[in-house]
Design a protein around this motif. Structure first.
Motif, PDB file in Angstrom:
ATOM      1  N   ASP A  80      10.265  93.475  79.207  1.00  0.00           N
ATOM      2  CA  ASP A  80      10.321  94.696  80.009  1.00  0.00           C
ATOM      3  C   ASP A  80      10.365  94.382  81.496  1.00  0.00           C
ATOM      4  O   ASP A  80      10.898  95.163  82.282  1.00  0.00           O
ATOM      5  CB  ASP A  80       9.110  95.574  79.695  1.00  0.00           C
ATOM      6  CG  ASP A  80       9.221  96.951  80.319  1.00  0.00           C
ATOM      7  OD1 ASP A  80       9.956  97.793  79.775  1.00  0.00           O
ATOM      8  OD2 ASP A  80       8.574  97.192  81.354  1.00  0.00           O
ATOM      9  N   SER A  81       9.809  93.230  81.878  1.00  0.00           N
ATOM     10  CA  SER A  81       9.795  92.842  83.290  1.00  0.00           C
ATOM     11  C   SER A  81      11.190  92.604  83.846  1.00  0.00           C
ATOM     12  O   SER A  81      11.386  92.567  85.061  1.00  0.00           O
ATOM     13  CB  SER A  81       8.949  91.574  83.480  1.00  0.00           C
ATOM     14  OG  SER A  81       7.594  91.832  83.226  1.00  0.00           O
ATOM     15  N   MET A  82      12.189  92.457  82.959  1.00  0.00           N
ATOM     16  CA  MET A  82      13.557  92.292  83.429  1.00  0.00           C
ATOM     17  C   MET A  82      14.184  93.617  83.848  1.00  0.00           C
ATOM     18  O   MET A  82      15.228  93.641  84.501  1.00  0.00           O
ATOM     19  CB  MET A  82      14.414  91.639  82.339  1.00  0.00           C
ATOM     20  CG  MET A  82      14.006  90.206  82.020  1.00  0.00           C
ATOM     21  SD  MET A  82      15.149  89.366  80.908  1.00  0.00           S
ATOM     22  CE  MET A  82      14.857  90.277  79.375  1.00  0.00           C
ATOM     23  N   PHE A  83      13.544  94.737  83.483  1.00  0.00           N
ATOM     24  CA  PHE A  83      14.103  96.055  83.780  1.00  0.00           C
ATOM     25  C   PHE A  83      13.163  96.936  84.604  1.00  0.00           C
ATOM     26  O   PHE A  83      13.598  97.906  85.202  1.00  0.00           O
ATOM     27  CB  PHE A  83      14.434  96.784  82.479  1.00  0.00           C
ATOM     28  CG  PHE A  83      15.266  95.972  81.530  1.00  0.00           C
ATOM     29  CD1 PHE A  83      16.628  95.849  81.729  1.00  0.00           C
ATOM     30  CD2 PHE A  83      14.680  95.306  80.469  1.00  0.00           C
ATOM     31  CE1 PHE A  83      17.404  95.091  80.865  1.00  0.00           C
ATOM     32  CE2 PHE A  83      15.445  94.551  79.595  1.00  0.00           C
ATOM     33  CZ  PHE A  83      16.814  94.434  79.794  1.00  0.00           C
ATOM     34  N   GLU A  84      11.876  96.618  84.598  1.00  0.00           N
ATOM     35  CA  GLU A  84      10.881  97.393  85.324  1.00  0.00           C
ATOM     36  C   GLU A  84       9.852  96.441  85.921  1.00  0.00           C
ATOM     37  O   GLU A  84       9.784  95.270  85.545  1.00  0.00           O
ATOM     38  CB  GLU A  84      10.179  98.404  84.408  1.00  0.00           C
ATOM     39  CG  GLU A  84      11.094  99.445  83.779  1.00  0.00           C
ATOM     40  CD  GLU A  84      11.560 100.503  84.769  1.00  0.00           C
ATOM     41  OE1 GLU A  84      11.039 100.520  85.909  1.00  0.00           O
ATOM     42  OE2 GLU A  84      12.431 101.314  84.411  1.00  0.00           O
ATOM     43  N   SER A  85       9.030  96.971  86.837  1.00  0.00           N
ATOM     44  CA  SER A  85       7.964  96.163  87.450  1.00  0.00           C
ATOM     45  C   SER A  85       6.587  96.569  86.945  1.00  0.00           C
ATOM     46  O   SER A  85       5.578  96.376  87.630  1.00  0.00           O
ATOM     47  CB  SER A  85       8.028  96.293  88.986  1.00  0.00           C
ATOM     48  OG  SER A  85       9.244  95.800  89.484  1.00  0.00           O
ATOM     49  N   PHE A  86       6.524  97.136  85.736  1.00  0.00           N
ATOM     50  CA  PHE A  86       5.257  97.614  85.191  1.00  0.00           C
ATOM     51  C   PHE A  86       4.231  96.490  85.041  1.00  0.00           C
ATOM     52  O   PHE A  86       3.024  96.721  85.091  1.00  0.00           O
ATOM     53  CB  PHE A  86       5.466  98.278  83.822  1.00  0.00           C
ATOM     54  CG  PHE A  86       6.375  99.474  83.860  1.00  0.00           C
ATOM     55  CD1 PHE A  86       6.415 100.312  84.968  1.00  0.00           C
ATOM     56  CD2 PHE A  86       7.190  99.778  82.782  1.00  0.00           C
ATOM     57  CE1 PHE A  86       7.244 101.418  85.003  1.00  0.00           C
ATOM     58  CE2 PHE A  86       8.017 100.888  82.805  1.00  0.00           C
ATOM     59  CZ  PHE A  86       8.053 101.710  83.917  1.00  0.00           C
ATOM     60  N   THR A  87       4.698  95.257  84.838  1.00  0.00           N
ATOM     61  CA  THR A  87       3.788  94.141  84.591  1.00  0.00           C
ATOM     62  C   THR A  87       2.998  93.748  85.835  1.00  0.00           C
ATOM     63  O   THR A  87       2.019  93.014  85.732  1.00  0.00           O
ATOM     64  CB  THR A  87       4.587  92.923  84.082  1.00  0.00           C
ATOM     65  OG1 THR A  87       5.452  93.350  83.032  1.00  0.00           O
ATOM     66  CG2 THR A  87       3.668  91.851  83.533  1.00  0.00           C
ATOM     67  N   LEU A  88       3.381  94.244  86.998  1.00  0.00           N
ATOM     68  CA  LEU A  88       2.704  93.863  88.239  1.00  0.00           C
ATOM     69  C   LEU A  88       1.628  94.850  88.657  1.00  0.00           C
ATOM     70  O   LEU A  88       0.851  94.563  89.574  1.00  0.00           O
ATOM     71  CB  LEU A  88       3.729  93.731  89.378  1.00  0.00           C
ATOM     72  CG  LEU A  88       4.857  92.715  89.168  1.00  0.00           C
ATOM     73  CD1 LEU A  88       5.745  92.685  90.383  1.00  0.00           C
ATOM     74  CD2 LEU A  88       4.306  91.337  88.837  1.00  0.00           C
ATOM     75  N   THR A  89       1.582  96.006  88.031  1.00  0.00           N
ATOM     76  CA  THR A  89       0.627  97.037  88.437  1.00  0.00           C
ATOM     77  C   THR A  89       0.008  97.692  87.212  1.00  0.00           C
ATOM     78  O   THR A  89       0.539  97.600  86.097  1.00  0.00           O
ATOM     79  CB  THR A  89       1.314  98.128  89.279  1.00  0.00           C
ATOM     80  OG1 THR A  89       2.373  98.731  88.503  1.00  0.00           O
ATOM     81  CG2 THR A  89       1.899  97.553  90.547  1.00  0.00           C
ATOM     82  N   GLY A  90      -1.110  98.375  87.422  1.00  0.00           N
ATOM     83  CA  GLY A  90      -1.713  99.206  86.382  1.00  0.00           C
ATOM     84  C   GLY A  90      -2.001  98.468  85.093  1.00  0.00           C
ATOM     85  O   GLY A  90      -2.380  97.284  85.081  1.00  0.00           O
ATOM     86  N   PHE A  91      -1.770  99.170  83.992  1.00  0.00           N
ATOM     87  CA  PHE A  91      -2.144  98.602  82.695  1.00  0.00           C
ATOM     88  C   PHE A  91      -1.249  97.429  82.300  1.00  0.00           C
ATOM     89  O   PHE A  91      -1.658  96.561  81.530  1.00  0.00           O
ATOM     90  CB  PHE A  91      -2.105  99.687  81.608  1.00  0.00           C
ATOM     91  CG  PHE A  91      -0.753 100.278  81.364  1.00  0.00           C
ATOM     92  CD1 PHE A  91       0.180  99.637  80.575  1.00  0.00           C
ATOM     93  CD2 PHE A  91      -0.413 101.499  81.906  1.00  0.00           C
ATOM     94  CE1 PHE A  91       1.430 100.187  80.335  1.00  0.00           C
ATOM     95  CE2 PHE A  91       0.823 102.072  81.672  1.00  0.00           C
ATOM     96  CZ  PHE A  91       1.759 101.404  80.894  1.00  0.00           C
TER      97      PHE A  91
END
Length: 444
Positions: free
Chosen positions: A391-402
């Motif tokens: 998912d980190s290839m399409f979004e930056s969710f892994t850097l913030t929050g849950f």
């Protein structure tokens, strides 16, 4: 743990409570519930309320670790790769364009990492997966309920939650997570957890079936283009892991190398055939937007290629270079839509190397552990890591929050079973966390 009598001194009573299994379970559920509900908490009660919750949980977590200090070894507390990445992010505060904002962003990042470390030492993998499963059932059910309320019963959007009320048209829906991509990401994480619950017989069959249908349905209704990619990646990981687990011990090493080579070749082929794949997914315009953003980010990176512009995590639209990037593209991006490019922009090439080392080492450790351990519960960590990294290839969710908290939690889990620290001689007086036999009968 022996129950502390009510007549005991207040200090001893408090220590017993902080070290109790009941508080550990409640703490884990509270942390997961708060962090996964960050968007709705901020929209309903404000940012200050959410930050206050996180600070309170950090204080409780510190008390729990102090109370359990005899069973936790300091040298095994946090993986080295996590310490290096968080440390480099802190160092970037000193060359950031806005040191104050960067510091508070780093403090939030470090706070979530601390909560993940605490959970990693007070709960085993099965107990963590159970707690996450309980939280996901509630939040996904709530997402479905508000979507039905907005799209069917009221037939009007709930604007302060970002809910458009499109469920009657079969999506896209956002639930209580703000965006369809984030809902799809959460649904995939939940689906992995629910299937692990089913395989370990942690909950009743009826509950498992309901949970899987709920997560799968919301993933489909999110209409997120990344869900299909995540589903394929996780499915391939499950197949590869099952193949390794059922192979003879003498054949596993060669099989692991073969799988690794296949993954590298697959990534190369996927990159070469990216345009047909994007057209097949119907995400051409979305991908074009991302490419334009990444190209602009690289342009700004050239000024500070080694150290980056300073750590902010989620973008602050008023800060440079994020404001300049959005102005150049005439957009209002809140992230780089790619965790790797985001780390590169904020922390430079050194930060990217540390981030990939942290994630890569955790994935290899957890994968090897899951391929050799008998219980299927050990598959939870590598499968969640695969989801985060893809998912980190399409979004930056892994850097913030849950997303960030799950990454650190998985790194802690992987480091507890396979680490250079295991080669350190342990004396009789050196406290270590006792091995917990994880299985269906593990305590909640």
């Amino acid at each position: 743990m022996t129950e502390v009598p009510r007549s005991a001194s207040p200090g001893r009573w408090l220590g017993g409570m902080l070290a109790s299994a009941a508080l550990a379970r409640a703490f884990t559920i509270a942390v997961l519930g708060a962090v996964f509900s960050a968007f709705v908490i901020e929209r309903v009660a404000g940012r200050v309320t959410y930050i206050s919750i996180i600070v309170g949980l950090c204080v409780i977590g510190a008390g729990m670790l102090i109370a359990r200090r005899r069973e936790i070894s300091l040298v095994r507390l946090v993986p080295t790769t996590v310490v290096l990445f968080v440390g480099w992010a802190f160092a970037s505060v000193f060359w950031s364009q806005d040191a104050s904002s960067s510091f508070w962003s780093w403090l939030y990042t470090a706070g979530l990492a601390f909560l993940a470390v605490t959970i990693g030492h007070v709960r085993d993998t099965l107990q963590t997966a159970r707690a996450l499963g309980d939280v996901m059932r509630v939040l996904l059910s709530l997402s479905l309920a508000v979507e039905i309320l907005a799209g069917v019963l009221l037939d009007m959007p709930i604007r302060f939650l970002g809910i458009q009320g499109n469920i009657a048209q079969l999506g896209p829906i956002q639930g209580i997570f703000g965006t369809r991509n984030l809902l799809g990401f959460v649904a995939v994480i939940a689906l992995i957890t629910f299937l692990i619950e089913y395989r370990t017989q942690s909950v009743r069959v009826g509950v498992s079936v309901f949970s899987v249908v709920l997560a799968g349905g919301l993933a489909a209704l999110s209409d997120s283009p990344t869900v299909l990619v995540l589903a394929v990646a996780v499915g391939l990981a499950v197949g590869a892991l099952a193949l390794v687990r059922h192979a003879k011990p003498r054949d596993r090493s060669a099989l692991q190398w073969t799988i690794g080579g296949t993954v590298v070749a697959g990534l190369a082929i996927g990159y070469a055939a990216r345009h047909p794949i994007i057209a097949l997914l119907g995400a051409g315009s979305d991908f074009a937007t991302r490419v334009g953003l990444w190209t602009t980010m690289v342009d700004y990176l050239r000024s500070k290629p080694v150290q980056g512009w300073g750590w902010f995590g989620a973008w602050d639209a008023s800060e440079f270079p994020f404001s300049a990037i959005n102005y150049a593209l005439r957009t209002t991006h809140a992230s780089g839509l790619n965790a790797y490019f985001d780390v590169l922009l904020q922390l430079g090439w050194i930060g990217l190397l540390l981030f990939t080392a942290m994630a890569g080492v955790a994935l290899v450790r957890s994968w090897l552990d899951a391929s050799e351990r008998r219980s299927v519960i050990y598959a939870w960590t590598p499968l969640v890591l695969v989801t985060l990294l893809v998912d980190s290839m399409f979004e930056s969710f892994t850097l913030t929050g849950f997303g960030w908290m799950l990454l650190v939690l998985c790194a802690v889990r992987a480091g507890q079973s396979r680490s250079w620290r295991e080669r350190i001689g342990v004396g009789e007086d050196d406290p270590v966390l006792p091995h917990v036999q994880e299985g269906p009968s593990g305590s909640r």
